[in-house]
Design an enzyme around this catalytic site. Structure first.
Site, PDB file in Angstrom:
ATOM      1  N   ILE A 140      29.750  31.897  37.975  1.00  0.00           N
ATOM      2  CA  ILE A 140      29.029  32.573  39.064  1.00  0.00           C
ATOM      3  C   ILE A 140      27.853  33.368  38.496  1.00  0.00           C
ATOM      4  CG2 ILE A 140      29.218  34.220  40.978  1.00  0.00           C
ATOM      5  CD1 ILE A 140      32.210  33.376  41.205  1.00  0.00           C
ATOM      6  N   THR A 218      30.012  41.400  43.621  1.00  0.00           N
ATOM      7  CA  THR A 218      30.714  40.336  44.354  1.00  0.00           C
ATOM      8  C   THR A 218      32.001  39.959  43.623  1.00  0.00           C
ATOM      9  OG1 THR A 218      29.374  38.736  43.147  1.00  0.00           O
ATOM     10  CG2 THR A 218      28.699  39.194  45.417  1.00  0.00           C
ATOM     11  N   ALA A 219      32.402  40.787  42.635  1.00  0.00           N
ATOM     12  CA  ALA A 219      33.550  40.415  41.793  1.00  0.00           C
ATOM     13  C   ALA A 219      34.837  41.036  42.352  1.00  0.00           C
ATOM     14  CB  ALA A 219      33.286  40.828  40.358  1.00  0.00           C
ATOM     15  N   ARG A 220      35.150  42.240  41.926  1.00  0.00           N
ATOM     16  CA  ARG A 220      36.320  42.934  42.447  1.00  0.00           C
ATOM     17  C   ARG A 220      35.983  44.428  42.556  1.00  0.00           C
ATOM     18  NH1 ARG A 220      37.808  38.852  43.955  1.00  0.00           N
ATOM     19  NH2 ARG A 220      39.727  37.710  43.534  1.00  0.00           N
ATOM     20  N   ASP A 244      30.220  43.602  48.281  1.00  0.00           N
ATOM     21  CA  ASP A 244      30.993  42.626  49.061  1.00  0.00           C
ATOM     22  C   ASP A 244      32.484  42.819  48.831  1.00  0.00           C
ATOM     23  OD1 ASP A 244      31.220  40.241  50.741  1.00  0.00           O
ATOM     24  OD2 ASP A 244      31.762  39.139  48.931  1.00  0.00           O
ATOM     25  N   GLU A 249      40.427  47.190  49.651  1.00  0.00           N
ATOM     26  CA  GLU A 249      39.913  46.558  50.863  1.00  0.00           C
ATOM     27  C   GLU A 249      41.055  45.966  51.687  1.00  0.00           C
ATOM     28  OE1 GLU A 249      37.267  43.913  48.645  1.00  0.00           O
ATOM     29  OE2 GLU A 249      38.533  42.220  49.224  1.00  0.00           O
ATOM     30  N   HIS A 267      33.781  41.175  52.045  1.00  0.00           N
ATOM     31  CA  HIS A 267      34.343  40.188  51.096  1.00  0.00           C
ATOM     32  C   HIS A 267      34.157  38.764  51.620  1.00  0.00           C
ATOM     33  CE1 HIS A 267      37.536  39.490  47.745  1.00  0.00           C
ATOM     34  NE2 HIS A 267      36.663  38.488  47.818  1.00  0.00           N
ATOM     35  N   GLY A 269      32.130  36.464  49.977  1.00  0.00           N
ATOM     36  CA  GLY A 269      31.485  35.663  48.930  1.00  0.00           C
ATOM     37  C   GLY A 269      31.707  34.165  49.088  1.00  0.00           C
ATOM     38  N   SER A 270      32.924  33.771  49.380  1.00  0.00           N
ATOM     39  CA  SER A 270      33.220  32.328  49.463  1.00  0.00           C
ATOM     40  C   SER A 270      33.290  31.835  50.903  1.00  0.00           C
ATOM     41  CB  SER A 270      34.547  32.041  48.751  1.00  0.00           C
ATOM     42  OG  SER A 270      35.604  32.675  49.449  1.00  0.00           O
TER      43      SER A 270
END
Ligand code: 8YV
Length: 302
Positions: A140, A218-220, A244, A249, A267, A269-270
């Site tokens: 990514i 956008t990771a954690r 994100d 969360e 969240h 991202g995907s």
């Protein structure tokens, strides 16, 4: 899944608690889970003996205690590769959204408070010509670098090891975070959540960024110390943040909502139809391989 298995589906998408997860595992041979299903050591040790495999519908697997699963001889798989582009696109959206104050602009339209065009109204910052630091140059991170180069950004990165030249594609390697940070007008986080990376964005590391730097994640969420980031956003040392992902969360720190210099997404991202389909089929391919006695296409091991 309906065709080849007898699934017990979570039709409402409500997050199961620990007890419910264990209870529902009782008649099952495998679990298909996602990032909000915490499978820590305690849960894994209490899973029924029937469970032979855990397939996670995510590339990240920090919610699973892989060592505990291996001790119980439970196979684990994830969904790498198929969500690279969708997630890199969201990182670009966050970079642009945070740099250009897109959230405030959108709110002004929705709340009907936009009154005039002014030379100094809604001023943001350019991406063009700026330095983008990438923390974690895996699939990514590299896809973000490629996109950012099309915006004429200069790429710097820190990774456990330097990439071969053809994968670096002109990006500058830093062998430590300390060396990377002073070179970041923007910082995009792409490291996995591990005991080594949790809280890596904290008061000390934020201080090492140039004043006004913009951070996107956008990771954690747990890579970031919320108190440190919020106070740096308040003081203006960090110019803006595009997030994100969040600690705890969907119950994120409510202070993020009221800061004018944040651009926030839930969240996603995907979250494209194409990518979520590909993730689902990837998880199924792993389950199919396991029950056919074949090697997993995407095994997670220590
Ligand atoms: C979502 C992700 O959490 O795959 C990951 O690790 O963080 C995201 O893609 C995932 O889609 C939810 O299952």
């Amino acid at each position: 899944m309906q065709k080849d298995y007898q699934p017990d589906l979570n039709g409402s998408d409500e997050i199961y608690g620990q007890e419910e997860l264990i209870e529902r595992a009782k008649s099952a041979d495998a679990l298909l889970v996602t990032v909000t299903d915490t499978l820590n050591r305690e849960v894994i040790e209490r899973l029924p003996r029937s469970i032979q495999m855990i397939a996670t519908f995510s590339v990240g697997y920090d919610q699973i205690d892989v060592a505990a699963a291996q001790e119980r001889k439970i196979a684990v798989s994830n969904t790498p590769g198929v969500l690279t582009n969708a997630t890199a696109d969201i990182a670009m959206l966050l970079l642009l959204g945070a740099a250009r104050g897109a959230g405030n602009g959108e709110q002004a339209i929705r709340q009907n408070t936009w009154r005039n065009w002014a030379p100094t109204g809604f001023l943001g910052r350019d991406l063009t010509g700026k330095r983008l630091g990438i923390l974690g140059m895996g699939r990514i991170g590299r896809a973000v670098a490629k996109r950012a180069q099309a915006f004429d950004m200069e790429i710097h990165y820190h990774n456990r090891s330097q990439l071969p030249e053809h994968e670096e594609a002109g990006a500058h390697y830093h062998d430590s975070l300390e060396s990377l940070l002073p070179n970041c007008d923007f910082l995009s986080i792409h490291a996995a959540s591990t005991p080594q990376t949790r809280g890596i964005i904290n008061t000390g590391t934020l201080q090492a960024l140039p004043p006004g730097a913009i951070i996107v994640n956008t990771a954690r969420g747990d890579l970031v110390d919320d108190n440190a980031l919020i106070s740096a956003l308040k003081s203006g040392h960090i110019g803006a943040a595009g997030l994100d992902v969040f600690n705890d969360e969907p119950q994120l720190d409510p202070r993020y909502r009221t800061l004018p210099n944040t651009f926030l997404l839930p969240h996603l991202g995907s979250a494209t139809l194409e990518t979520r389909n590909a993730m689902g089929f990837c998880a199924l391919d792993n389950l199919d391989a396991f029950f056919a006695g074949k090697a997993l296409p995407n095994p997670v091991t220590l």
